[in-house]
Design a protein around this motif. Structure first.
Motif, short mmCIF file in Angstrom:
data_model
loop_
_atom_site.label_atom_id
_atom_site.label_comp_id
_atom_site.label_asym_id
_atom_site.label_seq_id
_atom_site.Cartn_x
_atom_site.Cartn_y
_atom_site.Cartn_z
N LYS A 107 3.99 -0.44 -0.41
CA LYS A 107 4.54 -1.48 0.45
C LYS A 107 3.43 -2.49 0.79
N TYR A 129 6.07 -5.80 -0.74
CA TYR A 129 7.07 -5.48 0.28
C TYR A 129 7.34 -6.68 1.18
N GLU A 156 0.98 -9.60 15.45
CA GLU A 156 1.92 -8.54 15.86
C GLU A 156 3.06 -8.37 14.87
N LEU A 159 1.89 -6.53 11.72
CA LEU A 159 1.70 -5.10 11.95
C LEU A 159 3.04 -4.38 12.07
N ALA A 160 4.03 -5.07 12.63
CA ALA A 160 5.36 -4.47 12.82
C ALA A 160 6.09 -4.24 11.50
N LEU A 161 5.61 -4.87 10.42
CA LEU A 161 6.27 -4.69 9.12
C LEU A 161 6.09 -3.28 8.58
N ASP A 162 5.09 -2.59 9.08
CA ASP A 162 4.85 -1.20 8.68
C ASP A 162 4.57 -1.08 7.17
N GLY A 163 3.72 -1.96 6.65
CA GLY A 163 3.33 -1.89 5.25
C GLY A 163 2.28 -0.82 5.03
N THR A 164 1.95 -0.57 3.78
CA THR A 164 0.92 0.44 3.46
C THR A 164 -0.40 -0.19 3.03
N PHE A 181 -5.47 -4.62 11.11
CA PHE A 181 -4.71 -3.64 10.33
C PHE A 181 -5.49 -2.33 10.23
N ALA A 184 -5.51 -0.33 13.22
CA ALA A 184 -4.22 0.33 13.45
C ALA A 184 -3.95 1.44 12.44
N THR A 186 -3.99 1.07 8.97
CA THR A 186 -3.44 0.62 7.69
C THR A 186 -4.54 -0.06 6.87
#
Length: 364
Positions: A107, A129, A156, A159-164, A181, A184, A186
């Motif tokens: 992602k 992604y 924000e 970061l909320a996309l929750d990618g890898t 990132f 957090a 990632t």
């Protein structure tokens, strides 16, 4: 600085664009096979192209309408023989100096069209992604998710996309974003925006554990560049002065392309002179003046399709850059419009674009 950029006014002395950008009012302005078409009537002549689409998802406007004499230069590419097999985990050092271990590329959040188009050329389009909502590359536009990133929106939403994996394309713009990132949890890496185009392509490949495929991709692009250089030499175009203008530069403003941009590197690699680079501009810069542009007196004007379309045609171009019309290129109509992937961002199609540009200038 070349005398081409000197201001000829006797009371001002020999002051080029670099000197003028502070004092002048910054305008609200800023092959494979080759297909070039001359156009009919000056106001609505249709420029058509029959070149094959690039296997990397290359896209250009088939029905672009250009004024008489302007040229639509489109190079074609084929990356079908490149199929990356990512080998993860991999530990890399990105352009910010951070050591990053990438474990999952399923992602990817792509911060720019250059990143997206490179991943597609590597056969990794399905890994993208999320991409910017302002993407012009097919791979970026086709991403499942799109985001807006500005000083106002902050990180924000990203970061909320929750990618890898986050891949940025500008150390100044995305350095702190990448660090957030990583803080957090990632993995995040950034490509050096001042690196060569080949280095940028290889970096993206390395960041996803596809070094060998990156080498193949770079080799393909450099072979195209070599052919383009031969065209320039054969037609004695070394030193030709070229200015690249854009409607979507820094902050979405009219700009001139300077160092670190694909178009500038292409122009200089071919042995020609980039007005923006010679003027000390970096990136897609608004730091120029109308007077400086007039003094630069370029031989050729080049822009991307999306720029021409955003300006709404010829009148919009001259409204954005009023003095450009009075230069040699403007008076002679030596103006070339190219697909975004071949002039505007760090795409693997840049080699084919170089061939298209060299051929277009040689026939202009």
């Amino acid at each position: 600085m070349s005398s081409k950029l000197a201001n000829p006014s006797s009371d001002r002395g020999r002051v080029g664009m670099r000197g003028l950008r502070a004092s002048g009012a910054a305008a609200a302005l800023s092959v494979g096979l080759l297909v070039m078409t001359g156009c009919g009537s000056s106001d609505s002549a249709a420029s058509s192209s029959s070149s094959a689409s690039s296997s990397a998802g290359g896209e250009h406007s088939e029905d672009l309408k250009l004024p008489a004499g302007w040229k639509h230069a489109v190079g074609t590419t084929d990356f079908q023989g490149i199929h990356a097999e990512t080998k993860l985990p991999t530990t890399v050092t990105d352009a910010t100096g951070a050591s990053v271990t990438v474990t999952d590329d399923s992602k990817i959040i792509s911060a720019g069209d250059g990143i997206s188009s490179t991943l597609e050329a590597l056969g990794l389009k399905d890994k993208i992604y999320a991409a910017s909502k302002d993407s012009t590359s097919p791979a970026g536009k086709d991403a499942p998710e799109h985001f807006e990133y500005t000083k106002q929106t902050g990180t924000e939403g990203l970061l909320a996309l929750d990618g890898t994996l986050f891949i940025g394309d500008n150390t100044k713009r995305h350095g702190s974003v990448a660090q957030q990132f990583r803080d957090a949890g990632t993995p995040a890496v950034v490509v050096d925006d001042q690196a060569t185009q080949s280095e940028k392509l290889q970096a993206v490949a390395d960041y996803v554990g596809a070094h060998d495929a990156g080498v193949k991709l770079v080799d393909s692009v450099e072979k195209d560049m070599a052919k383009a250089k031969d065209t320039v030499k054969d037609h004695g175009l070394q030193g030709h002065s070229v200015i690249q203008i854009t409607a979507t530069g820094a902050g979405g403003a009219n700009s001139v392309a300077g160092t670190g941009t694909p178009g500038t590197e292409m122009i200089e690699s071919l042995g020609m002179t980039s007005v923006g680079a010679e003027s000390g501009l970096r990136g897609l810069s608004r730091e120029f003046s109308n007077e400086g542009i007039l003094a630069s007196d370029p031989d050729v004007i080049v822009m991307a399709e999306s720029d021409y379309q955003k300006w709404g045609g010829e009148d919009g171009v001259w409204e954005a850059f009023p003095t450009l019309k009075e230069t040699k290129a403007g008076k002679a109509g030596k103006i070339i419009v190219m697909p975004d992937a071949q002039i505007r961002y760090s795409s693997p199609e840049i080699g084919a674009g170089a061939q298209a540009l060299a051929r277009a200038i040689s026939e202009n």
